[in-house]
Design a protein around this motif. Structure first.
Motif, PDB file in Angstrom:
ATOM      1  N   LEU A 127       3.431  80.722   7.201  1.00 49.91           N
ATOM      2  CA  LEU A 127       2.639  81.899   7.562  1.00 49.91           C
ATOM      3  C   LEU A 127       2.011  81.624   8.924  1.00 49.91           C
ATOM      4  N   GLN A 128       2.296  82.497   9.905  1.00 48.49           N
ATOM      5  CA  GLN A 128       1.774  82.310  11.253  1.00 48.49           C
ATOM      6  C   GLN A 128       1.077  83.577  11.728  1.00 48.49           C
ATOM      7  N   SER A 129       0.024  83.370  12.517  1.00 49.27           N
ATOM      8  CA  SER A 129      -0.677  84.491  13.128  1.00 49.27           C
ATOM      9  C   SER A 129      -1.165  84.051  14.496  1.00 49.27           C
ATOM     10  N   ASP A 130      -0.799  84.806  15.522  1.00 44.25           N
ATOM     11  CA  ASP A 130      -1.198  84.480  16.887  1.00 44.25           C
ATOM     12  C   ASP A 130      -2.523  85.143  17.214  1.00 44.25           C
ATOM     13  N   GLY A 131      -3.559  84.360  17.356  1.00 42.39           N
ATOM     14  CA  GLY A 131      -4.840  84.876  17.799  1.00 42.39           C
ATOM     15  C   GLY A 131      -5.492  85.830  16.817  1.00 42.39           C
ATOM     16  N   ALA A 132      -6.368  86.652  17.358  1.00 39.52           N
ATOM     17  CA  ALA A 132      -7.104  87.612  16.543  1.00 39.52           C
ATOM     18  C   ALA A 132      -6.167  88.711  16.056  1.00 39.52           C
ATOM     19  N   CYS A 133      -6.469  89.230  14.886  1.00 35.81           N
ATOM     20  CA  CYS A 133      -5.607  90.237  14.269  1.00 35.81           C
ATOM     21  C   CYS A 133      -6.475  91.254  13.550  1.00 35.81           C
ATOM     22  N   ARG A 134      -5.984  92.488  13.480  1.00 34.68           N
ATOM     23  CA  ARG A 134      -6.766  93.543  12.842  1.00 34.68           C
ATOM     24  C   ARG A 134      -5.847  94.534  12.150  1.00 34.68           C
ATOM     25  N   GLY A 135      -6.130  94.806  10.864  1.00 35.01           N
ATOM     26  CA  GLY A 135      -5.537  95.928  10.157  1.00 35.01           C
ATOM     27  C   GLY A 135      -4.111  95.792   9.672  1.00 35.01           C
ATOM     28  N   ASN A 136      -3.540  94.605   9.609  1.00 36.69           N
ATOM     29  CA  ASN A 136      -2.172  94.435   9.115  1.00 36.69           C
ATOM     30  C   ASN A 136      -2.176  93.659   7.801  1.00 36.69           C
ATOM     31  N   VAL A 137      -1.197  93.964   6.956  1.00 32.81           N
ATOM     32  CA  VAL A 137      -1.022  93.257   5.689  1.00 32.81           C
ATOM     33  C   VAL A 137       0.467  92.987   5.507  1.00 32.81           C
ATOM     34  N   ARG A 193      18.442  73.223  -9.417  1.00 33.79           N
ATOM     35  CA  ARG A 193      17.965  73.204  -8.032  1.00 33.79           C
ATOM     36  C   ARG A 193      17.510  74.618  -7.669  1.00 33.79           C
ATOM     37  N   GLN A 194      16.296  74.715  -7.144  1.00 29.83           N
ATOM     38  CA  GLN A 194      15.740  75.998  -6.703  1.00 29.83           C
ATOM     39  C   GLN A 194      15.218  75.829  -5.278  1.00 29.83           C
ATOM     40  N   THR A 195      15.665  76.719  -4.398  1.00 28.02           N
ATOM     41  CA  THR A 195      15.267  76.656  -2.994  1.00 28.02           C
ATOM     42  C   THR A 195      14.765  78.019  -2.547  1.00 28.02           C
ATOM     43  N   ARG A 196      13.639  78.014  -1.876  1.00 20.09           N
ATOM     44  CA  ARG A 196      13.035  79.268  -1.405  1.00 20.09           C
ATOM     45  C   ARG A 196      12.467  79.041  -0.014  1.00 20.09           C
ATOM     46  N   ARG A 197      12.706  79.990   0.887  1.00 20.73           N
ATOM     47  CA  ARG A 197      12.196  79.888   2.259  1.00 20.73           C
ATOM     48  C   ARG A 197      11.600  81.234   2.662  1.00 20.73           C
ATOM     49  N   VAL A 198      10.360  81.223   3.150  1.00 21.35           N
ATOM     50  CA  VAL A 198       9.661  82.446   3.549  1.00 21.35           C
ATOM     51  C   VAL A 198       9.057  82.235   4.931  1.00 21.35           C
ATOM     52  N   ARG A 199       9.207  83.241   5.800  1.00 22.03           N
ATOM     53  CA  ARG A 199       8.595  83.222   7.129  1.00 22.03           C
ATOM     54  C   ARG A 199       7.861  84.544   7.355  1.00 22.03           C
ATOM     55  N   GLN A 200       6.607  84.456   7.702  1.00 21.01           N
ATOM     56  CA  GLN A 200       5.822  85.635   8.074  1.00 21.01           C
ATOM     57  C   GLN A 200       5.116  85.311   9.384  1.00 21.01           C
ATOM     58  N   ARG A 201       5.113  86.281  10.299  1.00 23.00           N
ATOM     59  CA  ARG A 201       4.417  86.057  11.569  1.00 23.00           C
ATOM     60  C   ARG A 201       3.775  87.348  12.043  1.00 23.00           C
ATOM     61  N   PHE A 202       2.500  87.242  12.398  1.00 21.42           N
ATOM     62  CA  PHE A 202       1.787  88.340  13.037  1.00 21.42           C
ATOM     63  C   PHE A 202       1.593  87.965  14.498  1.00 21.42           C
ATOM     64  N   ALA A 203       2.049  88.830  15.403  1.00 25.56           N
ATOM     65  CA  ALA A 203       1.701  88.676  16.807  1.00 25.56           C
ATOM     66  C   ALA A 203       0.352  89.352  16.992  1.00 25.56           C
ATOM     67  N   ASN A 204      -0.355  89.022  18.029  1.00 28.40           N
ATOM     68  CA  ASN A 204      -1.673  89.603  18.261  1.00 28.40           C
ATOM     69  C   ASN A 204      -1.539  91.115  18.389  1.00 28.40           C
ATOM     70  N   SER A 205      -2.018  91.834  17.369  1.00 26.87           N
ATOM     71  CA  SER A 205      -1.893  93.289  17.357  1.00 26.87           C
ATOM     72  C   SER A 205      -3.212  93.975  17.658  1.00 26.87           C
ATOM     73  N   ALA A 206      -4.235  93.203  17.948  1.00 30.27           N
ATOM     74  CA  ALA A 206      -5.552  93.793  18.187  1.00 30.27           C
ATOM     75  C   ALA A 206      -5.677  94.161  19.660  1.00 30.27           C
ATOM     76  N   HIS A 207      -5.988  95.403  19.924  1.00 26.28           N
ATOM     77  CA  HIS A 207      -6.177  95.845  21.300  1.00 26.28           C
ATOM     78  C   HIS A 207      -7.587  95.531  21.785  1.00 26.28           C
ATOM     79  N   ASP A 208      -8.493  95.353  20.869  1.00 30.52           N
ATOM     80  CA  ASP A 208      -9.877  95.049  21.196  1.00 30.52           C
ATOM     81  C   ASP A 208     -10.305  93.865  20.335  1.00 30.52           C
ATOM     82  N   ASP A 209     -10.318  92.671  20.928  1.00 31.57           N
ATOM     83  CA  ASP A 209     -10.637  91.465  20.171  1.00 31.57           C
ATOM     84  C   ASP A 209     -12.055  91.454  19.623  1.00 31.57           C
TER      85      ASP A 209
END
Length: 125
Positions: free
Chosen positions: A56-66, A83-99
């Motif tokens: 789970l990644q998030s770049d900088g401040a973020c607002r209003g996303n889920v 054998r059980q294998t699971r891979r998950v990737r989530q990333r939020f880029a900075n979506s806040a226009h007003d930090d």
């Protein structure tokens, strides 16, 4: 009587100032969640070979996303190694226009791994 009115007026002004400060400090942060279950119910005496790679990644401040990911991996029966294998990737880029109104992303992970030995899977009929 004047002192009482004066005191009530000051109390009201300070109350409104505090309310304004409280409202300006409220933030609608972003939320990332990964909820999954990996289970094995079998006659295998070998431990389940299991990976659950969650990034789970998030770049900088973020607002209003889920973002929410869910997953279930299960095996019922048998008597061999599982054998059980699971891979998950989530990333939020900075979506806040007003930090000023953005905050840190809240990250939630709930990923139980369950193994149940079932001796009935080893019976010969």
């Amino acid at each position: 009587m004047k002192l009482r009115e004066y005191s009530l007026g000051l109390l009201l002004i300070f109350g409104l100032l505090n309310l304004n400060w409280l409202a300006s400090s409220a933030r609608a942060n972003c939320v990332q969640a990964d909820i999954s279950v990996q289970y094995n119910i079998s006659g295998s005496r070998e431990p389940t070979e299991r990976t659950n790679d969650v990034d789970l990644q998030s770049d900088g401040a973020c607002r209003g996303n889920v973002s929410v990911t869910t997953g279930v991996q299960g095996n019922i029966g048998g008597n061999r190694r599982v054998r059980q294998t699971r891979r998950v990737r989530q990333r939020f880029a900075n979506s806040a226009h007003d930090d000023n109104y953005a905050g840190k992303t809240i990250q939630i992970r709930s990923n139980p791994a369950i193994d149940v030995y079932n001796p009935a899977d080893n019976l010969d009929y």
